[in-house]
Write a protein that holds these residues in place. Sequence first.
Motif, short mmCIF file in Angstrom:
data_model
loop_
_atom_site.label_atom_id
_atom_site.label_comp_id
_atom_site.label_asym_id
_atom_site.label_seq_id
_atom_site.Cartn_x
_atom_site.Cartn_y
_atom_site.Cartn_z
N GLY A 225 0.81 -1.21 0.00
CA GLY A 225 0.00 0.00 0.00
C GLY A 225 0.85 1.26 0.00
O GLY A 225 2.06 1.23 0.24
N ASP A 226 0.20 2.37 -0.26
CA ASP A 226 0.89 3.65 -0.28
C ASP A 226 1.31 4.05 1.13
O ASP A 226 0.53 3.95 2.09
N LEU A 227 2.55 4.51 1.27
CA LEU A 227 3.08 4.86 2.59
C LEU A 227 2.35 6.06 3.19
O LEU A 227 2.15 6.12 4.42
N ASN A 228 1.96 7.00 2.38
CA ASN A 228 1.24 8.16 2.90
C ASN A 228 -0.14 7.76 3.44
O ASN A 228 -0.60 8.31 4.44
N THR A 229 -0.77 6.79 2.77
CA THR A 229 -2.05 6.28 3.26
C THR A 229 -1.87 5.58 4.59
O THR A 229 -2.68 5.74 5.51
N LEU A 230 -0.81 4.80 4.69
CA LEU A 230 -0.51 4.13 5.95
C LEU A 230 -0.22 5.14 7.06
O LEU A 230 -0.62 4.94 8.21
N LEU A 231 0.46 6.22 6.70
CA LEU A 231 0.77 7.26 7.69
C LEU A 231 -0.51 7.90 8.21
O LEU A 231 -0.65 8.12 9.42
N GLU A 232 -1.43 8.20 7.33
CA GLU A 232 -2.69 8.80 7.75
C GLU A 232 -3.46 7.86 8.68
O GLU A 232 -4.03 8.29 9.68
N ALA A 233 -3.46 6.57 8.34
CA ALA A 233 -4.14 5.60 9.19
C ALA A 233 -3.45 5.49 10.55
O ALA A 233 -4.11 5.36 11.59
#
Length: 218
Positions: free
Chosen positions: A63-71
């Motif tokens: 998955g996208d790292l930025n998406t993981l960061l937001e989560a």
Amino acid sequence: MNPTQDLSFLSLVLNASLLVQLVMLLLLGMSIASWTIIFKKTAVLRGVRRDTERFERDFWSGGDLNTLLEASQRNTRSDAVLEHIFEAGMQEFLKVREIDAARRAMKATYQREMDNLEANLPFLASVGSVSPYIGLFGTVWGIMHAFRGLANVQNATLSAVAPGIAEALVATAIGLFAAIPAVVAYNRAATDVDRLAIRFESFIEEFTNILQRQAVGK
């Protein structure tokens, strides 16, 4: 032995000398405290393992790292240890674009989280190591008290001293009751914490390599 003598556990505790009773009370308090820590620590480590496995699946799914960061930023649960480490490293990397800075941020978060996971383990180790000796002290004192009581008895027989010795031995039994679960729980918790530490450290190394490849690619 006098058949009318009550040698039940409760009777032995109530008839023990004051010092032995204080020793028993101390051991009982230590046992209650250690069992409280055992239940809490077991629940915490189970939650950390479960959340670590979940995050590892999400992270390595591509998955996208930025998406993981937001989560990760939305997840404030204390058992999301690996997410907190990832969040610290990712935020620092996005801020300064330096691999070493991201690594230091992850290491600092890792150390704080490990301190939390290891909290109260020294207490369990202390209970496991000193409880038998505290109980033994109560036993020795109780036996001395029982034999001193024979000074006023003309016919010193086993039946005369047996109740006092039995009362004293209860202190040793309570000491072992406090020590054995504490030792078992400490060893198990320490092993679980060590395994988690290895997983966290491995993740830090692997994530650092990913960030380094991204930095080189840009």
